[in-house]
Design a protein around this motif. Structure first.
Motif, PDB file in Angstrom:
ATOM      1  N   PHE A 117     123.156   1.593  44.656  1.00 34.32           N
ATOM      2  CA  PHE A 117     122.424   0.512  44.553  1.00 34.32           C
ATOM      3  C   PHE A 117     122.474  -0.342  43.085  1.00 34.32           C
ATOM      4  O   PHE A 117     122.277  -1.268  43.374  1.00 34.32           O
ATOM      5  CB  PHE A 117     120.726   1.110  44.532  1.00 34.32           C
ATOM      6  N   SER A 149     116.592   2.147  39.631  1.00 32.28           N
ATOM      7  CA  SER A 149     117.764   2.612  40.032  1.00 32.28           C
ATOM      8  C   SER A 149     118.485   3.436  38.678  1.00 32.28           C
ATOM      9  O   SER A 149     119.194   4.488  39.113  1.00 32.28           O
ATOM     10  CB  SER A 149     118.531   1.864  40.782  1.00 32.28           C
ATOM     11  N   THR A 165     126.616   9.497  50.086  1.00 33.26           N
ATOM     12  CA  THR A 165     125.676   8.551  49.584  1.00 33.26           C
ATOM     13  C   THR A 165     125.941   7.316  49.112  1.00 33.26           C
ATOM     14  O   THR A 165     125.414   6.318  49.101  1.00 33.26           O
ATOM     15  CB  THR A 165     124.533   9.472  48.833  1.00 33.26           C
ATOM     16  N   SER A 172     125.491   3.965  50.955  1.00 33.77           N
ATOM     17  CA  SER A 172     124.404   2.927  50.425  1.00 33.77           C
ATOM     18  C   SER A 172     125.157   1.727  50.019  1.00 33.77           C
ATOM     19  O   SER A 172     124.659   0.693  50.306  1.00 33.77           O
ATOM     20  CB  SER A 172     123.885   3.762  49.125  1.00 33.77           C
ATOM     21  N   ALA A 194     123.249   7.623  45.754  1.00 34.69           N
ATOM     22  CA  ALA A 194     122.445   6.513  45.868  1.00 34.69           C
ATOM     23  C   ALA A 194     122.093   5.410  44.911  1.00 34.69           C
ATOM     24  O   ALA A 194     122.062   4.127  45.118  1.00 34.69           O
ATOM     25  CB  ALA A 194     121.229   7.118  46.547  1.00 34.69           C
ATOM     26  N   PHE A 197     119.610   2.801  50.731  1.00 35.79           N
ATOM     27  CA  PHE A 197     120.059   4.182  50.436  1.00 35.79           C
ATOM     28  C   PHE A 197     118.976   5.128  51.054  1.00 35.79           C
ATOM     29  O   PHE A 197     119.225   6.485  51.033  1.00 35.79           O
ATOM     30  CB  PHE A 197     119.817   4.413  48.801  1.00 35.79           C
TER      31      PHE A 197
END
Length: 327
Positions: free
Chosen positions: A222, A187, A16, A20, A218, A61
């Motif tokens: 991000f 995030s 991930t 992402s 994720a 994501f």
């Protein structure tokens, strides 16, 4: 935790994180020309310089997380862990559908070229349908009852379980949306929630541990692009997804009340708006310089990164109580 199980979580995290980050590196130049964020005119005036930053970065994501979790759900099913498999599929689908609401909302904002997408009533209606769907799925597919579980015992809420759960679902998702107001905050909080849920579930719940590993990956992927100054915003596409993932994990752990601990920042953000609006209507005065509360701290001179770090630490500290109460 068995060694091979831990390796699985590490692989989910790495997949991930890398996917992402890769998706976002490709999305940013594409969205920069097609999805420029309209800035809320009544927000802090210094946010106006962020106009034109690409939005809808949540796509970067949401797709990798959904893909890896659905694959892992299939793996669980064929290895005999059918309950966890079904529960994971329900959580993943619920989060993905909430993200779809966010996508529609973000596209509406872009079409209108203003920071107003779906109306509050439209959003609540769609979210209510998904909340009911989640509760019905967990009742009739997973055969869950109205019992909530603590480390010191279990309690049956009876008829109160469903209205309280419904409120918790809608409240969490919309408060997660409110948290997405400064660079890195939504995030960063999602990262802290992922860490908190992982140490709560790593030895007890395969499903939630896998979701947590994906959430950590994720959010870190991000944050690479979203820390101040942000190169991209997640939009409702991402914030509604993060809120829904948190909700799904809480139900999978057998107690939606856990949201009040791991989602403490969501709770504070939501209540700051409620208090501000209520107090202003009653007195024509304000409690905070601006709501949600992260804007209050901005107006007090805090940097965006300082607010993000404070929110992360607060989530991790309060989550220690969740570990004591729920595990």
């Amino acid at each position: 935790m068995q060694e091979h199980t831990f390796l699985t979580y590490v692989l989910i995290f790495l997949f991930t994180l890398l996917s992402s980050a890769l998706c976002l590196s490709k999305l940013i130049p594409f969205l920069r020309e097609r999805a420029k964020q309209p800035i809320y005119e009544e927000g802090p005036r210094w946010h106006l310089k962020k106009a034109g930053t690409p939005t809808m970065g949540g796509v970067g994501f949401v797709l990798p997380v959904s893909l890896i979790l659905l694959i892992f759900s299939a793996v669980l099913y064929f290895t005999g862990e059918k309950y966890f498999s079904k529960s994971l599929a329900i959580t993943s689908t619920f989060a993905l559908l909430n993200s779809a609401i966010g996508i529609f909302d973000d596209l509406t904002k872009l079409k209108r070229k203003e920071n107003a997408g779906l109306s509050p009533s439209q959003k609540i209606f769609l979210q209510s349908l998904l909340a009911l769907g989640l509760l019905l799925a967990r009742k009739f597919i997973l055969f869950e009852s109205s019992v909530i579980y603590f480390s010191f015992g279990a309690f049956d809420l009876g008829a109160l379980y469903y209205p309280l759960s419904f409120i918790a679902i809608l409240g969490t998702i919309n408060c997660a949306n409110l948290t997405d107001g400064i660079d890195g905050l939504a995030s960063g909080v999602a990262f802290a929630i992922g860490v908190a849920l992982f140490y709560i579930s790593a030895f007890t719940n395969t499903e939630v541990a896998a979701v947590s590993a994906a959430l950590i990956g994720a959010s870190v992927g991000f944050l690479i692009f979203n820390l101040h100054p942000a190169k991209i915003f997640m939009g409702d596409t991402g914030s509604l997804f993060f809120g829904a993932i948190t909700v799904g994990c809480a139900f999978s752990l057998g107690n939606p009340l856990i949201i009040a601990f791991v989602g403490i920042v969501y709770l504070i953000e939501g209540f700051s708006v409620i208090l501000q609006v209520t107090f202003f209507k009653l007195t024509k005065k304000r409690i905070f310089k601006m709501a949600p509360i992260h804007h209050h701290f901005e107006k007090c001179g805090w940097s965006e990164n300082k607010i993000v770090l404070s929110a992360i630490f607060l989530t991790l500290i309060v989550s220690l109580f969740a570990f004591a109460i729920f595990v």
